[in-house]
Scaffold this motif. Sequence first.
Motif, short mmCIF file in Angstrom:
data_model
loop_
_atom_site.label_atom_id
_atom_site.label_comp_id
_atom_site.label_asym_id
_atom_site.label_seq_id
_atom_site.Cartn_x
_atom_site.Cartn_y
_atom_site.Cartn_z
N ALA A 93 38.71 100.45 18.46
CA ALA A 93 39.32 100.77 17.17
C ALA A 93 40.68 100.09 17.03
O ALA A 93 41.03 99.58 15.95
CB ALA A 93 39.46 102.28 17.02
N THR A 148 37.63 97.94 6.38
CA THR A 148 36.28 98.48 6.57
C THR A 148 35.97 99.41 5.40
O THR A 148 36.86 100.05 4.84
CB THR A 148 36.15 99.24 7.88
OG1 THR A 148 37.12 100.29 7.93
CG2 THR A 148 36.35 98.32 9.08
N GLU A 205 34.17 102.10 5.58
CA GLU A 205 34.15 103.47 6.09
C GLU A 205 35.05 103.51 7.31
O GLU A 205 35.20 102.51 8.02
CB GLU A 205 32.72 103.90 6.48
CG GLU A 205 31.74 103.97 5.32
CD GLU A 205 31.88 105.25 4.52
OE1 GLU A 205 32.04 106.32 5.14
OE2 GLU A 205 31.84 105.19 3.28
N PRO A 206 35.65 104.65 7.63
CA PRO A 206 36.45 104.74 8.85
C PRO A 206 35.61 104.43 10.09
O PRO A 206 34.42 104.75 10.14
CB PRO A 206 36.94 106.19 8.85
CG PRO A 206 36.84 106.63 7.43
CD PRO A 206 35.67 105.90 6.85
N ALA A 260 34.05 105.12 13.41
CA ALA A 260 33.71 106.38 14.07
C ALA A 260 32.61 106.14 15.09
O ALA A 260 31.48 105.82 14.74
CB ALA A 260 33.27 107.42 13.04
#
Length: 952
Positions: free
Chosen positions: A361, A369, A371-372, A374
Motif C-alpha cells: 500500500a 485508485t 477504490e481504497p 484493501a
Amino acid sequence: MNDIARAEDVAALPPAYRRFWEAARAVVPPAALACDPVRTLAWGTDASFYRLVPKIVVKVRREDEVVALLAAAARLALPVTFRAAGTSLSGQAVTDSILLVLAGGWKERRVEAGGARIALGPGVIGAEANAALAPLGRKIGPDPASIGACMVGGIVANNASGMCCGTTQNSYRTLESLKLVLADGTRLDTGDPASRAAFAAARPEVVAGLARLRDEIAADRALAERIRRKYRIKNTTGYGLNAFLDFTDPIDILAHLIVGSEGTLAFVSEVTFRTVEEHAHRASALLLFPDLAQAALATQRLKAGPVAAAEIMDRPSLRSVEGKPGMPPVLATLGPAACALLVETRAASAEALARQAEEVAAILAGLPTLEPIAFTAVKAEFERLWDVRRGIFPSVGAARKIGTTVVIEDVAFPIERLAEGTVALQNLMLAHRYDEGVIFGHALDGNLHFVFTQGFDDPREVARYGRFMDEVAEMVVRRFDGSLKGEHGTGRNMAPFVALEWGEAAYGVMRRVKALLDPAGLLNPRVLLDDDPRAHLKHLKPLPPAHEIVDRCTECGFCEPRCPSRDLTLTPRQRIVTRREIARLVATGESAERLERFEAGWAYLGDETCATDGLCQLACPAGIDTGKLTKRLRADARTPAAEDLAEDVAAHFAGALAGVRAGLATAHAAHAVLGTRLMGAITRGARAASLGHLPQWTPALPTRSPRARLEDVRRGRGREVVYFPACVARAMGPAAGAPDARALHEATLSLLEKAGYDVLFPEAMDRLCCGLAFESKGFPELADAKAKELEAALLAKTDGGRIPVLCDTSPCLYRMQGALDPRLRLHEPVGFIHAHLMDKLRFERRPETVAIHVTCSAIKMGLDGAFKAVAAACAERVVAPPTGCCGFAGDKGFTTPELNASALSGLRAALPPDCKAGFSNSRTCEIGLSTHGGVPYQSIVYLVDACTRPLP
C-alpha cells in the motif's frame, strides 16, 4: 476389450509405416497401438487450434519402449512427435506421422534433500508434484494455469512459468538435471557423472558442437548482449539461447537447451527440479485504476515490492465476468478505460503478511485508485477475487459463436512500455474486428495474454487472422522489441516468426542446434522453427457443432486427469472430438464408410467405457459434463424392447430387487462350493464364451443383504431422522470374509442408536428408488418418475421436510439432491456424521492406518474435507490415494470390468503396507476398490460405528 483397429487399417498404411507398426508390436502391448481412424483422430488432438491426424499413435509407458521406437523410426526415416498431457496451445503436440503419448506409467516421484529437490517422471501432473511437496512447505517453481492437468514432461518442454514464478522460478531456472533420450536412442542422465562421461565418449560431436557454439556466442558481443536483453522479460520464442551464456559445460548447456525445446531435440524421461518455498500465508487485493497508464505505473513500482503476483485485466476482461455470480459488484460500475491489478503477497507468518500488505500500500501511495486498497487474507474472500481472473477465459469461450474456437496468444513487453504495448494491442484487435477480444496477463513480467474468438472454416476468416498475426508480430518486435511468446511456447503458430524476432545471427544458431542434436530432422518437425511464412495458417482445426451439451468445449484437456477411462479408451475431450467428427460426417455426407467406423467405434470407446461420473465438469473451464452427453445419447439410442424392459423393472421394482438378492445368494453359494480359483476360472470362461455379455464375477462380490423389517424406532430423545437405505444397500450385503459381517442398515441403525436418534422409514420402501440406475442407462423419464415416488414418500415421512433425511449411499443421495423437492434436507453418511454426529458421540481413535475413497458424488457435493475429518477422528493415519473416479459406475465393474481395473490400476501400489482396511460411501464402488486395492473396503459407517461410544 473391443478391437477397434482392423487389418485393413494396417494394410492402408504407407510401407514404411507398416514396417514401423510391426516393429512397435514387438515393443508395446497391442492395446497401446492405434492406426484406426477413430483413435488416431481422438488421441491425436491437443488443446491448440491445429489439426493433424497421426498415422500411428503409440502409448508408451517405459523409457526402453521410447528407445526402441525412436531407433525404429530413425531406421525408417519417419518423424516422431511426443505428447504429454496435450494442454499446449501452440500446436506443439500434433503430427501427421507417429505420435508417442505418455500413458499409464511415468509417475515416479522422489522427494530429495528434505524437499529441496524433487525427481519426477514426465507423466506426473504438476499438481501431483506439489501435493507430494506440500507437507514440507515446498512446491515446484513453474505454476502454469493448467497445473492441474499438464504433465512435467510438457512443463519442461515448454519452459512453463505462470502467474507467480516470473522469470526466476520457471522451468529453466529451477532445473537441476534431466534424463534424456536423443533422436537416435542415445540416453543421458545429466545428473549422473558416469552417464555424462559415457555420453561425451559416445557423442563427442555433440559435446564439441555445443562448445563451439558457446565460444562463438561469447565472442560475438552484439549477439551475446541481445540474448541477455531478450531474457530480461519472459521469452519462450525459439530455443533457449541463454543456456550458452549461463553455463559453460556443454552437457549443462544441453540440459537447459532441452527446456522449452518442445520435443524437437530429445525425449525427457525424468526431471529433477530445485523446489521453492510455498508460503503458508496469502493475501490478495483487487486494485482498480482509472486507466491502463496508472495500472502500468503501479506495476513498475510493485516490481521491487513483496509481491508474488500482479495480474493485469483490461476493461473488456472485467466486462466479460462482471455479470457472473460472486463477482464484485463494483465491476459493473467501472468506466470504459478502467483497468484492474489483482495483487497477491505471500509470507511465512501472519505478522509478516500484514507488514507486506502495508508495504505494498505504501509503494502505491499517491496513485489514483477507484477504490481504497484493501488486502484480504481470508481464503474464501481472496479466492473470490481470483475467480475474477479465472473466469475471463471461460467467459469468452462460453460467449463465442458455435463453430468458432477461442484463440489465446501471449506476448511480452518491456515492463516500462507495458501500458503503451497494451493499448497498441487493443487497437490492433479492434482494427481487425476482434471486438470481443480481452487482454490480461502477468504484469510483473510484462506478459500479456490476449483472447479472441476465431472461425477457421471460411478462407476469408483465415486471411483476417493471418493479417492480424502479421501485424501483431511486427508491432511486438519492431516497435517494442518484445517477445512473441512469453510462456506458451513457440509451437506451430509462431515458428514462422522466430527469425523476425531474433534476427539472422541468433536464428542461425538455433538452426545449428537443431542440426546438431537431430540431424535427420525427425523430432517434431515444423515446430519451433519453420521457414514457411504461412505455416501458421495451415492445418487449422475445425470445431463443428456436435451437441448443445458440449459445443462450448475448447478441447483444452483440463478434464482428462479426472477421467477413469483416460488410460483405457477415450477422455472427455476425446469423446467430444469423436462426436464432432460424427456430426461433421452426418452434416456433409462426406463418407458413409467413415461415419460407420466412427459410430461403431463410439459404441465401445465412447459409450460403454464412459463412467458418466461427471468429475470432468469440475475441471472444465466451461463447466461441461461429458457424462451428460453420454446419457443423452443412450436415451436417444434406446430400443422399444429396452424401454419395455425398463418400464417393467420400474413398475415391479420390489420384485426386481428380490431377483438381484436371489442372484447374489446363488453366486455366494457357488463360491462357497467351488472356491475362489475355480469360481474365477469358470466365470471368466463363461464371460468369454458370451462375448462379454455375462457379467464379471469377483471375490469381492457382495453376499445377499439380509432382509429385515425396517420399522420406525422411537426413543423419545427429541432427535429425528428419516433413514432411506438405498436399493443397492438393500440388495447387497458385505462380501464374504468382510471385516464387519453386518448389513449396512444394521451398522447404520447401531450408529444412530448410540447418538440417540428416533429413526423413521419411508412407507413402502421396497418399491422406492432414486432413479439413478434408470438415468445412467438412458431412461430419464423413468428415472424422474421413480424420483417423484420417492419424493412423495419422503415428504410425507419428514413432515414436509422438517426432519432430515439420511441415505446410506452417496451417488444416490447426489441424484436425490438434484431431483427431489428442495424442502427435503438430504444427507449421505459422511455429511450426516460430520454435521450431526461428531458432537453426539465419543470418538476413540484407533492406532491403525486406514484408506478412504471419496466417491465422485461426494467430491461433487464438496464432502472430501468432511470425509477426511471423519476418518481422522477414527484412525491415527488416514491415506487417500488419488484415484479419482473408481470406474465401477453402477454396474460397469461387472459388465465392463476393464474400466474399473484401468481406473484403479495404481491403487494397490498407493496403499501403505500397514493399511488393512479401506472405507468409502458407495457399496458398488467398494466392490471394485476391494478387488483392485487388495484390502477390504466397506462403508465409512462401519468405521465410525466401531470407533464411537455414546456420550454419558
